[in-house]
Enzyme design. Structure first.
Site, mmCIF file in Angstrom:
data_model
loop_
_atom_site.group_PDB
_atom_site.id
_atom_site.type_symbol
_atom_site.label_atom_id
_atom_site.label_comp_id
_atom_site.label_asym_id
_atom_site.label_seq_id
_atom_site.Cartn_x
_atom_site.Cartn_y
_atom_site.Cartn_z
ATOM 1 N N ALA A 43 9.633 -9.855 -1.786
ATOM 2 C CA ALA A 43 8.603 -8.986 -2.082
ATOM 3 C C ALA A 43 9.199 -8.541 -3.526
ATOM 4 O O ALA A 43 8.078 -8.256 -4.405
ATOM 5 C CB ALA A 43 9.074 -7.124 -1.284
ATOM 6 N N GLN A 75 9.527 -14.083 2.263
ATOM 7 C CA GLN A 75 9.107 -13.311 2.893
ATOM 8 C C GLN A 75 7.871 -11.925 3.111
ATOM 9 O O GLN A 75 7.868 -11.157 3.632
ATOM 10 C CB GLN A 75 10.071 -11.979 3.036
ATOM 11 C CG GLN A 75 11.635 -12.834 3.754
ATOM 12 C CD GLN A 75 13.184 -11.785 3.222
ATOM 13 O OE1 GLN A 75 13.316 -11.549 2.096
ATOM 14 N NE2 GLN A 75 13.517 -10.587 3.746
ATOM 15 N N HIS A 98 7.503 -14.670 7.214
ATOM 16 C CA HIS A 98 6.950 -13.364 8.232
ATOM 17 C C HIS A 98 5.159 -14.142 8.236
ATOM 18 O O HIS A 98 4.375 -12.813 8.249
ATOM 19 C CB HIS A 98 6.828 -12.170 7.596
ATOM 20 C CG HIS A 98 8.680 -11.583 7.206
ATOM 21 N ND1 HIS A 98 8.855 -10.851 6.526
ATOM 22 C CD2 HIS A 98 9.038 -11.713 8.544
ATOM 23 C CE1 HIS A 98 10.343 -10.563 6.491
ATOM 24 N NE2 HIS A 98 10.014 -11.390 8.043
ATOM 25 N N CYS A 106 -16.314 -13.147 20.610
ATOM 26 C CA CYS A 106 -16.199 -12.438 21.965
ATOM 27 C C CYS A 106 -16.154 -11.345 21.497
ATOM 28 O O CYS A 106 -16.054 -10.414 22.675
ATOM 29 C CB CYS A 106 -15.389 -12.770 22.233
ATOM 30 S SG CYS A 106 -13.693 -12.993 21.944
ATOM 31 N N ILE A 112 12.322 -11.527 -12.069
ATOM 32 C CA ILE A 112 12.160 -13.024 -12.010
ATOM 33 C C ILE A 112 10.970 -13.558 -11.949
ATOM 34 O O ILE A 112 11.551 -15.094 -12.910
ATOM 35 C CB ILE A 112 12.146 -12.863 -10.483
ATOM 36 C CG1 ILE A 112 12.425 -14.494 -9.537
ATOM 37 C CG2 ILE A 112 10.585 -12.647 -9.746
ATOM 38 C CD1 ILE A 112 13.106 -14.683 -7.963
#
Ligand code: ZN
Length: 242
Positions: free
Chosen positions: A22, A103, A121, A153, A232
């Protein structure tokens, strides 16, 4: 932020695999629904933690509440890739990065240009009718009133994401393990390595350099060759500052 050792390892490595959580997307403005703040927000607005809403039994029981929460907290159509996404795509084009395992469900690695992305995920960009399998866009789900229903549908359109109490797809897991086993350098970023199956995946690494980039400590810090406690995006941006 230029970390010399990080730059040196990346320059010398021929087979890098990145495994992210995350924290990679929070720098693109996508909050982590698993964070304390995300859980608290769900508690105050819905009277239950986020895990209980993004959970298969809840989806089946109260799809209208699920989709209300989902649109508000999991869909960020305006989000753009950050420096980490862009640097990884560039390193893949250079032949250094062989796979990005994520993830996250936001598709930002592909938006930055990465090709070999293993989504543990799933992705909010893919949505399928639970009855007939017809594919629908994220916009369709975003703009639907209440529970999104299939154009063909009338069945419920379910995002192709792994909910709590659903299994991570075995194909994605096998691909992730294979990539990690062959990697010379494994860079793990933006994950505290506690959510299944993240922690177990690192165990498969047998290469030379394990690098952890995370704002806080993880249980793998002692085994890592390099630990960087820094945002990061800034760390990856440092690869291209000369
Ligand atoms: Zn359908």
């Amino acid at each position: 932020m230029r970390n010399k050792e990080f730059v040196k390892i990346v320059e010398e490595s021929e087979n890098i695999v990145f495994f992210g959580g995350a924290g990679v997307s929070t720098e693109s403005g996508i909050p982590d629904f698993r964070s304390d703040e995300g859980i608290y927000k769900a508690w105050t607005e819905y009277g239950r933690p986020s895990e209980e809403i993004i959970c298969r039994p809840f989806f089946d029981r109260k799809p209208e509440v699920f989709f209300e929460y989902y649109r508000k907290n999991l869909l960020y159509p305006e989000a753009k890739p950050n420096e980490a996404h862009r640097a990884l795509a560039r390193l893949e084009r250079q032949g250094k990065v062989k796979a990005v395992i994520t993830q996250n469900i936001d598709g930002l690695h592909q938006a930055a240009g990465s090709k070999n992305v293993i989504e543990l995920h799933g992705s909010v960009l893919r949505n399928y009718c639970m009855k007939c399998g017809l594919s629908h866009s994220m916009e369709y789900v975003l703009e639907a009133d209440g529970v999104p229903l299939c154009q063909a549908c009338g069945g419920i359109v379910k995002p192709d994401i792994v909910l709590y109490q659903e299994e991570v797809g075995s194909d994605a897991l096998d691909q992730a393990i294979a990539a990690i086993k062959q990697a010379e350098t494994l860079i793990v970023g933006g994950t505290s390595l506690v959510v299944y199956p993240a922690a177990g995946l690192v165990e498969h690494f047998q290469g030379k350099h394990l690098i952890l980039i995370n704002k806080s400590q993880t249980q793998y810090d002692e085994r890592a060759d390099l630990v960087i406690n820094h945002p990061i995006g800034e760390v990856f941006a440092g690869l291209y500052e000369f």
